[in-house]
Design a protein around this motif. Structure first.
Motif, PDB file in Angstrom:
ATOM      1  N   ASP A  99      -4.517  10.180  10.306  1.00  0.00           N
ATOM      2  CA  ASP A  99      -4.939   9.612   9.024  1.00  0.00           C
ATOM      3  C   ASP A  99      -3.824   8.756   8.415  1.00  0.00           C
ATOM      4  O   ASP A  99      -4.083   7.661   7.884  1.00  0.00           O
ATOM      5  CB  ASP A  99      -5.320  10.723   8.046  1.00  0.00           C
ATOM      6  CG  ASP A  99      -6.628  11.416   8.431  1.00  0.00           C
ATOM      7  OD1 ASP A  99      -7.374  10.841   9.249  1.00  0.00           O
ATOM      8  OD2 ASP A  99      -6.884  12.516   7.908  1.00  0.00           O
ATOM      9  N   GLN A 100      -2.586   9.245   8.480  1.00  0.00           N
ATOM     10  CA  GLN A 100      -1.465   8.481   7.943  1.00  0.00           C
ATOM     11  C   GLN A 100      -1.275   7.179   8.705  1.00  0.00           C
ATOM     12  O   GLN A 100      -0.955   6.139   8.110  1.00  0.00           O
ATOM     13  CB  GLN A 100      -0.176   9.311   7.997  1.00  0.00           C
ATOM     14  CG  GLN A 100      -0.053  10.322   6.895  1.00  0.00           C
ATOM     15  CD  GLN A 100       1.391  10.776   6.693  1.00  0.00           C
ATOM     16  OE1 GLN A 100       2.338  10.072   7.004  1.00  0.00           O
ATOM     17  NE2 GLN A 100       1.537  11.981   6.176  1.00  0.00           N
ATOM     18  N   GLY A 101      -1.453   7.232  10.017  1.00  0.00           N
ATOM     19  CA  GLY A 101      -1.330   6.018  10.815  1.00  0.00           C
ATOM     20  C   GLY A 101      -2.341   4.967  10.391  1.00  0.00           C
ATOM     21  O   GLY A 101      -2.008   3.778  10.249  1.00  0.00           O
ATOM     22  N   GLU A 102      -3.584   5.404  10.167  1.00  0.00           N
ATOM     23  CA  GLU A 102      -4.627   4.470   9.725  1.00  0.00           C
ATOM     24  C   GLU A 102      -4.304   3.911   8.334  1.00  0.00           C
ATOM     25  O   GLU A 102      -4.553   2.726   8.057  1.00  0.00           O
ATOM     26  CB  GLU A 102      -5.977   5.180   9.716  1.00  0.00           C
ATOM     27  CG  GLU A 102      -6.498   5.523  11.111  1.00  0.00           C
ATOM     28  CD  GLU A 102      -7.821   6.268  11.067  1.00  0.00           C
ATOM     29  OE1 GLU A 102      -8.302   6.544   9.940  1.00  0.00           O
ATOM     30  OE2 GLU A 102      -8.376   6.573  12.139  1.00  0.00           O
ATOM     31  N   ALA A 103      -3.737   4.762   7.470  1.00  0.00           N
ATOM     32  CA  ALA A 103      -3.381   4.309   6.124  1.00  0.00           C
ATOM     33  C   ALA A 103      -2.276   3.256   6.181  1.00  0.00           C
ATOM     34  O   ALA A 103      -2.321   2.246   5.466  1.00  0.00           O
ATOM     35  CB  ALA A 103      -2.936   5.504   5.275  1.00  0.00           C
ATOM     36  N   PHE A 104      -1.276   3.479   7.032  1.00  0.00           N
ATOM     37  CA  PHE A 104      -0.204   2.496   7.191  1.00  0.00           C
ATOM     38  C   PHE A 104      -0.752   1.181   7.740  1.00  0.00           C
ATOM     39  O   PHE A 104      -0.344   0.095   7.311  1.00  0.00           O
ATOM     40  CB  PHE A 104       0.881   3.041   8.121  1.00  0.00           C
ATOM     41  CG  PHE A 104       1.962   3.822   7.422  1.00  0.00           C
ATOM     42  CD1 PHE A 104       2.947   3.172   6.689  1.00  0.00           C
ATOM     43  CD2 PHE A 104       1.997   5.202   7.496  1.00  0.00           C
ATOM     44  CE1 PHE A 104       3.944   3.884   6.044  1.00  0.00           C
ATOM     45  CE2 PHE A 104       2.985   5.925   6.851  1.00  0.00           C
ATOM     46  CZ  PHE A 104       3.964   5.273   6.117  1.00  0.00           C
ATOM     47  N   GLN A 105      -1.659   1.266   8.705  1.00  0.00           N
ATOM     48  CA  GLN A 105      -2.244   0.052   9.278  1.00  0.00           C
ATOM     49  C   GLN A 105      -3.013  -0.738   8.218  1.00  0.00           C
ATOM     50  O   GLN A 105      -2.892  -1.970   8.140  1.00  0.00           O
ATOM     51  CB  GLN A 105      -3.174   0.422  10.437  1.00  0.00           C
ATOM     52  CG  GLN A 105      -2.446   0.898  11.684  1.00  0.00           C
ATOM     53  CD  GLN A 105      -3.401   1.398  12.758  1.00  0.00           C
ATOM     54  OE1 GLN A 105      -4.371   2.097  12.465  1.00  0.00           O
ATOM     55  NE2 GLN A 105      -3.120   1.048  14.004  1.00  0.00           N
ATOM     56  N   ALA A 106      -3.788  -0.036   7.404  1.00  0.00           N
ATOM     57  CA  ALA A 106      -4.566  -0.706   6.362  1.00  0.00           C
ATOM     58  C   ALA A 106      -3.640  -1.339   5.320  1.00  0.00           C
ATOM     59  O   ALA A 106      -3.890  -2.456   4.850  1.00  0.00           O
ATOM     60  CB  ALA A 106      -5.502   0.298   5.691  1.00  0.00           C
ATOM     61  N   GLU A 107      -2.556  -0.628   4.969  1.00  0.00           N
ATOM     62  CA  GLU A 107      -1.617  -1.154   3.967  1.00  0.00           C
ATOM     63  C   GLU A 107      -0.921  -2.408   4.479  1.00  0.00           C
ATOM     64  O   GLU A 107      -0.810  -3.415   3.758  1.00  0.00           O
ATOM     65  CB  GLU A 107      -0.579  -0.092   3.613  1.00  0.00           C
ATOM     66  CG  GLU A 107       0.422  -0.558   2.559  1.00  0.00           C
ATOM     67  CD  GLU A 107       1.467   0.493   2.231  1.00  0.00           C
ATOM     68  OE1 GLU A 107       2.411   0.168   1.487  1.00  0.00           O
ATOM     69  OE2 GLU A 107       1.363   1.631   2.731  1.00  0.00           O
ATOM     70  N   LEU A 108      -0.446  -2.365   5.727  1.00  0.00           N
ATOM     71  CA  LEU A 108       0.280  -3.512   6.268  1.00  0.00           C
ATOM     72  C   LEU A 108      -0.625  -4.726   6.417  1.00  0.00           C
ATOM     73  O   LEU A 108      -0.189  -5.867   6.245  1.00  0.00           O
ATOM     74  CB  LEU A 108       0.912  -3.149   7.615  1.00  0.00           C
ATOM     75  CG  LEU A 108       1.880  -4.195   8.199  1.00  0.00           C
ATOM     76  CD1 LEU A 108       3.044  -4.445   7.245  1.00  0.00           C
ATOM     77  CD2 LEU A 108       2.402  -3.749   9.556  1.00  0.00           C
TER      78      LEU A 108
END
Length: 301
Positions: A114-123
């Motif tokens: 979930d954190q990985g997906e959040a970082f991808q969306a933020e970047l």
């Protein structure tokens, strides 16, 4: 490879494969296709074999294949679905030619994914701005996410940093050009009015290198004009001052001029008679500094 390994294990979890184990003679176990003994390790005879997807007995007969088969004395799940989720979070060097991977399952894996997906969306939404990118990098370095996602994000971040550096360079060059024009226009007006010096507040963000270039241009275009200017940094945390005095001008020294100009705002300067620079904390005292600079030059010339 990290992405492929993680995807393969996540598929096995999603496929809900049964997990089998059986103790069999070591020589028979070594004949199982795909089973590899680790160099340097010794195994008991008989040995415990764990397989995922197909029973050990079928593998011994060579009539079946499986998702995974290993020598292992530990306990295991009865079905891959019990792992819940899987994330490969780290790859490190153990020794020359040997790598170690670290993975998590269950809630820890779900959180990492979930954190990985959040970082991808933020970047994906970030603009190439240095401060924001630096903050993102710090948080990414500390994050526990899939290792391959972190590698991909760092590559994207490097690209954005290059864009930010190029934009900053272009912005600095534009500021230098505008400041140079403002200084040259002021010098031209001063010469037309018969004045011997100018004191200016230039656009914020003019760095030291650009200031040196500006003074060089001014020396060519207005060789009889003494020049002092202020420029705040973009954040407003610092006020820069720089001055140049032609060699033929008597009575005014650039280093003394800068020191006098910065005194009202608690700044300090240094340099030589012909060229000097200094800084002060904050920009609140800019009006007093401008007055001090003009008063000092008027008293000397």
């Amino acid at each position: 490879e990290l992405a492929a390994v993680e995807a393969s294990v996540r598929k096995a979890v999603a496929d809900s494969l049964p997990v089998f184990n059986e103790v069999v003679p070591l020589e028979k176990a070594k004949g199982i296709a795909g089973l590899r003994a680790v160099f340097g390790e010794t195994y008991p005879d008989p040995v415990r074999v764990v397989s995922v997807g197909s029973p050990v007995g079928e593998l011994l007969g060579g009539s079946a294949t499986c998702a995974s088969v290993e020598f292992c004395g530990g306990t295991h799940l009865t079905n891959t679905a019990e792992a819940g989720a899987f994330a490969l979070i780290e790859e490190t060097a153990v020794a020359k030619g040997i790598r170690r991977v670290t993975a998590v399952t269950g809630d820890l894996a779900r959180e990492a994914l979930d954190q990985g997906e959040a970082f991808q969306a933020e970047l994906a939404q970030m603009k190439p701005e240095k401060a924001a990118l630096n903050d993102f990098k710090d948080r990414l370095d500390a994050a526990v996410i899939s290792a391959h996602v972190k590698v991909e994000l760092r590559a994207q971040l490097e690209g954005l940093n290059k864009q930010a550096a190029a934009a900053a360079k272009a912005a600095a060059n534009a500021i230098k050009m505008r400041a140079t024009k403002a200084a040259l226009d002021a010098a031209e007006a001063a010469m037309a009015a018969g004045e011997s010096f100018i004191v200016l507040e230039l656009e914020a963000g003019l760095d030291g290198k650009a200031a040196q270039g500006l003074m060089k241009e001014l020396g060519k275009s207005a060789p009889t004009i003494a020049f002092l200017a202020f420029s705040a940094d973009v954040s407003g945390d610092k006020l820069s001052c720089f001055a140049s005095v032609p060699k033929d001008v008597e009575g005014l020294a650039a280093n003394e001029w800068v020191t006098a100009a910065l005194e009202p705002c608690g700044g300090r300067g240094g340099g030589k008679k012909e060229s000097a620079q200094g800084t002060a904390p904050g920009v609140d005292g800019i009006d007093a500094a401008l007055d001090a600079a003009r008063s000092f030059a008027s008293g000397k010339l």
